[in-house]
Design an enzyme around this catalytic site. Structure first.
Site, PDB file in Angstrom:
ATOM      1  N   ASP A 139      42.273  43.245  25.447  1.00  0.00           N
ATOM      2  CA  ASP A 139      42.714  42.421  26.565  1.00  0.00           C
ATOM      3  C   ASP A 139      43.108  43.383  27.679  1.00  0.00           C
ATOM      4  OD1 ASP A 139      44.297  41.005  28.377  1.00  0.00           O
ATOM      5  OD2 ASP A 139      45.448  39.966  26.833  1.00  0.00           O
ATOM      6  N   ILE A 140      42.450  43.291  28.820  1.00  0.00           N
ATOM      7  CA  ILE A 140      42.684  44.247  29.911  1.00  0.00           C
ATOM      8  C   ILE A 140      44.137  44.235  30.401  1.00  0.00           C
ATOM      9  CG2 ILE A 140      42.024  42.763  31.875  1.00  0.00           C
ATOM     10  CD1 ILE A 140      40.409  45.360  32.853  1.00  0.00           C
ATOM     11  N   GLY A 146      39.632  32.989  32.992  1.00  0.00           N
ATOM     12  CA  GLY A 146      39.209  34.271  32.422  1.00  0.00           C
ATOM     13  C   GLY A 146      40.166  35.412  32.697  1.00  0.00           C
ATOM     14  N   VAL A 147      39.590  36.561  33.033  1.00  0.00           N
ATOM     15  CA  VAL A 147      40.357  37.783  33.321  1.00  0.00           C
ATOM     16  C   VAL A 147      41.346  37.523  34.454  1.00  0.00           C
ATOM     17  CG1 VAL A 147      40.161  40.129  34.259  1.00  0.00           C
ATOM     18  CG2 VAL A 147      38.531  39.351  32.562  1.00  0.00           C
ATOM     19  N   ASP A 148      40.888  36.856  35.501  1.00  0.00           N
ATOM     20  CA  ASP A 148      41.714  36.578  36.678  1.00  0.00           C
ATOM     21  C   ASP A 148      42.978  35.808  36.291  1.00  0.00           C
ATOM     22  OD1 ASP A 148      42.374  36.521  39.390  1.00  0.00           O
ATOM     23  OD2 ASP A 148      41.062  34.834  39.840  1.00  0.00           O
ATOM     24  N   SER A 185      31.842  39.330  36.457  1.00  0.00           N
ATOM     25  CA  SER A 185      30.845  38.268  36.705  1.00  0.00           C
ATOM     26  C   SER A 185      30.127  37.732  35.475  1.00  0.00           C
ATOM     27  CB  SER A 185      29.800  38.698  37.740  1.00  0.00           C
ATOM     28  OG  SER A 185      30.336  38.629  39.034  1.00  0.00           O
ATOM     29  N   THR A 186      30.462  38.217  34.272  1.00  0.00           N
ATOM     30  CA  THR A 186      29.695  37.789  33.097  1.00  0.00           C
ATOM     31  C   THR A 186      30.276  36.554  32.405  1.00  0.00           C
ATOM     32  OG1 THR A 186      30.885  39.283  31.604  1.00  0.00           O
ATOM     33  CG2 THR A 186      28.865  40.128  32.641  1.00  0.00           C
ATOM     34  N   GLY A 187      31.394  36.055  32.878  1.00  0.00           N
ATOM     35  CA  GLY A 187      31.987  34.845  32.295  1.00  0.00           C
ATOM     36  C   GLY A 187      31.478  33.612  33.012  1.00  0.00           C
ATOM     37  N   ASN A 197      38.456  35.713  42.121  1.00  0.00           N
ATOM     38  CA  ASN A 197      37.615  34.831  42.926  1.00  0.00           C
ATOM     39  C   ASN A 197      37.998  35.073  44.389  1.00  0.00           C
ATOM     40  OD1 ASN A 197      39.800  33.025  43.657  1.00  0.00           O
ATOM     41  ND2 ASN A 197      39.633  32.167  41.599  1.00  0.00           N
TER      42      ASN A 197
END
Length: 169
Positions: free
Chosen positions: A9-10, A31-33, A120-122, A23
């Site tokens: 987890d980043i 997601g990550v954001d 961008s992969t999610g 975004n």
């Protein structure tokens, strides 16, 4: 510059800077954001609002920086990845800019270690293999006297395997 690959987890990574797949609103999302905004606390959101008030939304491929709030990093570099629409040439250029602009911003902040998610992969549905190739290529061609280590942080096994295969070539 050393390249490291981990599955984690980043928001738990100890690095000078972590990159947020933001975004354009900079106001948090999924997601990550969403994880970065949740775990980093309201300070990150407040700084994002300040940035928005100064410059408006963040354009695709661009990068801006905030402090990391409650996260173990010093900075969060927010970059807006492209939404996949099938236009490989345009998508590749925009995603490459995410990495290049994030690295340049990190260097300007004297960052020694930076961690990237799989941008961008999610929900943006960029093909994972192509995204990984772009990420690795941009990192490898970036020359820096300041940056010492780039960490690719994969959230899932699929991305981790793609990155491992590409890095071993």
């Amino acid at each position: 510059m050393k390249i490291e690959l981990i599955k984690d987890d980043i928001t738990k990574i100890e690095a000078d800077a972590i990159v947020n797949a933001a975004n354009s609103s900079l106001l948090g999302g999924g997601g990550v954001d969403g994880a970065i905004h949740r775990n980093g606390g309201k300070q990150i959101l407040e700084e994002c609002i300040e940035i928005r008030n100064k410059q408006g939304k963040c354009k695709t491929g661009e990068a801006v920086v905030t402090t990391a709030g409650n996260l173990p990093a010093k900075y969060v570099i927010h970059t807006v990845g492209p939404v996949w629409n099938g236009d490989e040439e345009k998508g590749t250029k925009l995603l490459a800019n995410c990495y290049k602009n994030s690295l340049e911003l990190a260097e300007s902040l004297d960052v020694k270690t930076i961690a990237f998610p799989n941008i961008s992969t999610g929900v943006y549905q960029f093909p994972k293999e192509l995204a990984a190739k772009i990420a690795i290529n941009e990192v490898k061609k970036f020359k820096s006297e300041i940056l010492e280590k780039v960490i690719f942080v994969c959230f899932d096994e699929e991305n981790e395997e793609i990155y491992r295969n590409l890095l071993e070539k």
